[in-house]
Design a protein around this motif. Sequence first.
Motif, short mmCIF file in Angstrom:
data_model
loop_
_atom_site.label_atom_id
_atom_site.label_comp_id
_atom_site.label_asym_id
_atom_site.label_seq_id
_atom_site.Cartn_x
_atom_site.Cartn_y
_atom_site.Cartn_z
N TRP A 59 0.80 -1.24 0.00
CA TRP A 59 0.00 0.00 0.00
C TRP A 59 0.83 1.28 0.00
CZ3 TRP A 59 -1.14 -3.60 4.14
CH2 TRP A 59 -0.30 -3.45 5.26
N ALA A 60 2.13 1.17 -0.07
CA ALA A 60 3.00 2.35 0.03
C ALA A 60 2.63 3.47 -0.93
CB ALA A 60 4.45 1.93 -0.19
N LEU A 71 0.68 6.92 1.34
CA LEU A 71 0.82 6.26 2.64
C LEU A 71 2.29 6.14 3.03
CD1 LEU A 71 -1.91 3.49 2.41
CD2 LEU A 71 -1.73 5.21 4.21
N LYS A 72 3.14 5.89 2.06
CA LYS A 72 4.57 5.77 2.37
C LYS A 72 5.13 7.05 2.95
CE LYS A 72 9.06 4.64 0.31
NZ LYS A 72 9.77 4.19 -0.92
N LYS A 73 4.71 8.18 2.41
CA LYS A 73 5.26 9.47 2.84
C LYS A 73 4.55 10.02 4.07
CE LYS A 73 6.45 14.08 1.17
NZ LYS A 73 6.44 15.02 0.01
N CYS A 79 -1.82 4.22 9.56
CA CYS A 79 -1.32 2.93 10.03
C CYS A 79 -1.59 2.74 11.52
CB CYS A 79 0.18 2.81 9.75
SG CYS A 79 0.59 2.58 8.01
N CYS A 80 -1.42 3.80 12.30
CA CYS A 80 -1.70 3.71 13.74
C CYS A 80 -3.17 3.42 14.00
CB CYS A 80 -1.29 5.01 14.43
SG CYS A 80 0.49 5.26 14.58
N ILE A 81 -4.05 4.10 13.25
CA ILE A 81 -5.48 3.88 13.42
C ILE A 81 -5.86 2.46 13.03
CG2 ILE A 81 -7.78 4.56 12.61
CD1 ILE A 81 -6.68 7.41 12.29
N THR A 93 -6.74 -2.92 7.52
CA THR A 93 -5.40 -2.74 6.97
C THR A 93 -5.31 -1.28 6.52
OG1 THR A 93 -6.13 -3.42 4.76
CG2 THR A 93 -5.18 -5.13 6.21
N PRO A 94 -4.10 -0.72 6.45
CA PRO A 94 -3.97 0.69 6.07
C PRO A 94 -4.60 1.02 4.71
CG PRO A 94 -1.95 -0.06 7.07
CD PRO A 94 -2.81 -1.28 6.91
#
Length: 209
Positions: A59-60, A71-73, A79-81, A93-94
């Motif tokens: 998913w980056a 999402l990568k940046k 991701c925390c949520i 999942t993110p």
Amino acid sequence: MRKRNHPIVSILFLIMMLFLILAAFLFLRLRGGTIIPDAKEDIIPSQEIIFFRQDDERWADEVLGSSTYTLKKSGCLVCCIASALSMSGTEQTPDALNDQFTFQNVYDSEGNILWEKMRETGNYEADVYNYVTIKLLTDILKNGNYPIVRVRMHGLGNFHYILVVKAENGKFYCMDPLKDGLTPLSKYGNRIYAVRCVYPAGKNYCRGI
């Protein structure tokens, strides 16, 4: 004859100016942060800790809403949520969560999460605190949820979100979307700038603490 400035005076002046510049930089960089003392008791989650990396190739490259950020940046908060929700019984999942937030207009044009919009979806609750204390972190963990905290990378770097998942042997441990395994809060200087708590709707984990 015109007197020459003594080189030692010039060097001392330069050192003083550099010190003042450094002090101003540190003041501005650390402004608004609260140092959290050592954990007073062990709080170990009963469920398995879920780790998500924002640079995961699955998913980056996914974009946050209509923004230009991926999402990568900039996906540490997502991701925390996703991790917090998964450990609270709602598997996420993110990338799936990002799709939901995009469809439901939870992001602004810069990819920032709009907390009230998240609540309006009816799927999740989001508590946004205007203070940071060790009691707040402890109470959230004791209530079976996980504090999402804003820190500075390496203590002085850019803002970054991590997830506090347990307290053990006097330390708070976190899931960092840029690292493998658990990371002690001390790696960020034990300094927190904001606390959030996200959990499934209908489960009053954090509100009222």
